[in-house]
Design a protein around this motif. Structure first.
Motif, PDB file in Angstrom:
ATOM      1  N   LYS A  55       7.597   8.812   0.517  1.00  0.00           N
ATOM      2  CA  LYS A  55       8.008   9.998   1.279  1.00  0.00           C
ATOM      3  C   LYS A  55       9.059  10.776   0.500  1.00  0.00           C
ATOM      4  O   LYS A  55       8.980  11.992   0.361  1.00  0.00           O
ATOM      5  N   ARG A  56      10.061  10.071  -0.004  1.00  0.00           N
ATOM      6  CA  ARG A  56      11.107  10.702  -0.822  1.00  0.00           C
ATOM      7  C   ARG A  56      10.646  10.773  -2.279  1.00  0.00           C
ATOM      8  O   ARG A  56       9.764  10.038  -2.720  1.00  0.00           O
ATOM      9  N   PRO A 116       6.739  16.425   3.792  1.00  0.00           N
ATOM     10  CA  PRO A 116       7.122  17.835   3.604  1.00  0.00           C
ATOM     11  C   PRO A 116       8.623  18.069   3.561  1.00  0.00           C
ATOM     12  O   PRO A 116       9.092  18.983   2.867  1.00  0.00           O
ATOM     13  N   GLU A 117       9.394  17.262   4.284  1.00  0.00           N
ATOM     14  CA  GLU A 117      10.850  17.428   4.294  1.00  0.00           C
ATOM     15  C   GLU A 117      11.545  16.404   3.412  1.00  0.00           C
ATOM     16  O   GLU A 117      12.419  16.744   2.609  1.00  0.00           O
ATOM     17  N   LEU A 118      11.166  15.127   3.537  1.00  0.00           N
ATOM     18  CA  LEU A 118      11.867  14.077   2.795  1.00  0.00           C
ATOM     19  C   LEU A 118      11.630  14.154   1.293  1.00  0.00           C
ATOM     20  O   LEU A 118      12.394  13.570   0.523  1.00  0.00           O
TER      21      LEU A 118
END
Length: 318
Positions: free
Chosen positions: A167-168, A107-109
């Protein structure tokens, strides 16, 4: 993005998770054969060949499930073409970068990006950057940089098959008009499709098709992100390569445009050769087995960095 396109991309991504496409020598060769064909005449900016190559790259991105930004796959710009000293300037040439991406899952990366790039243009019939005495001869540019473009297409396909591990987010860019002065990468960094501060690492491939018998892969900029030198050395050795890793030595290809914006970079290549910027830079000199090894090295680099939570930040090497 409309509902039906979103569903289609999900289906493509789901299929690729099962299909697990691999980088193959046959596909590398097929890409290079197309890019270095006489019909494409040295892939000069502003030509029909330029448009044909762009169409080819977009088609490949789509088939791999690489998404477009809202603006589409093309990032158009006009290139100022180099001329020999004393010659009149040429009209600006319309060309473009070709840009696609895979969104990360964290959600963030997912708001952090790794860029993988390679320029698709070459010298056409020569011009002021040619090292040859031959006039008006096609400069095929098999290593420079059909090899990098082929690697971009193969690695993007494999990363799409592993999208569930990321993730990214990953951005893929085929740069236009690099041979005219890094114009495509300069344009992208001046008109970024995501904030430059969100780009954590840019990996550039320029001449990656001539791996020698010692399996030496060279790179500059490994010291521009934390632990980069040791990471690239250890990973290269584990894959049977002999990495020449430089902390600085950022060099003179498209990654320089990103470095100047305070973005960590890796400039990857397999070394110079006598055929550089001559009509003799052809497929027969490409080490397909070696390029496959280089592709795996870069794929593993991106997969490990994009699937980790390690902090990636810029370290100035000037």
């Amino acid at each position: 993005m409309n509902k039906f396109l979103s569903i289609a991309l999900v289906l493509v991504g789901s299929f690729s998770l099962f299909a697990q496409p691999e980088v193959t020598e046959k596909e590398i060769e097929s890409h290079i054969i197309f890019l270095t064909s006489e019909k494409n005449g040295g892939r000069y900016p502003g030509t029909k060949a330029n448009k044909r190559v762009v169409k080819y790259i977009i088609k490949d991105f789509k088939s791999s499930g690489i998404e477009a930004f809202d603006e589409g796959y093309k990032q158009p710009f006009e290139a100022k073409l180099r001329v020999a000293e004393g010659e009149p300037e040429k009209p600006l040439a319309p060309t473009c970068n070709v840009v696609g991406f895979i969104e990360g899952n964290d959600p963030e990366l997912k708001n952090e990006y790794i860029v993988l790039g390679a320029h698709y243009d070459h010298l056409g019939l020569g011009g002021p950057s040619s090292k040859s005495d031959k006039k008006n001869a096609i400069h095929f540019g098999a290593d420079d940089n059909a090899s990098g473009t082929a690697a971009l297409l193969e690695i993007s396909e494999k990363l799409a098959a592993h999208r569930g591990e990321l993730k990214r987010s990953i951005i893929f860019i085929a740069f236009g008009a690099e041979e005219q002065g890094l114009l495509g990468s300069k344009y992208f960094t001046e008109h970024p499709l995501v904030p430059n501060e969100n780009i954590k690492l840019m990996i550039n491939m320029d001449m990656v098709g001539r791996l020698n018998d010692k399996k030496q892969v060279y790179m500059g900029g490994a010291g521009t992100f934390p632990g980069g030198v040791d990471f690239m050395k250890d990973l290269g050795v584990s894959l049977g390569l002999n990495p020449g890793v430089h902390a600085g030595g950022v060099g003179g290809s498209d990654h320089v445009s990103f470095y100047k914006k305070g973005i960590s970079v890796l400039g990857m290549h397999t070394g110079g050769h006598p055929q550089y910027h001559t009509p003799e830079d052809t497929l027969e000199f490409i080490n397909l087995v070696g390029e496959k090894m280089v592709c795996e090295y870069i794929f593993q680099t991106i997969l490990k960095k994009a699937s980790s939570t390690d902090d990636i930040y810029f370290i100035n090497q000037d």
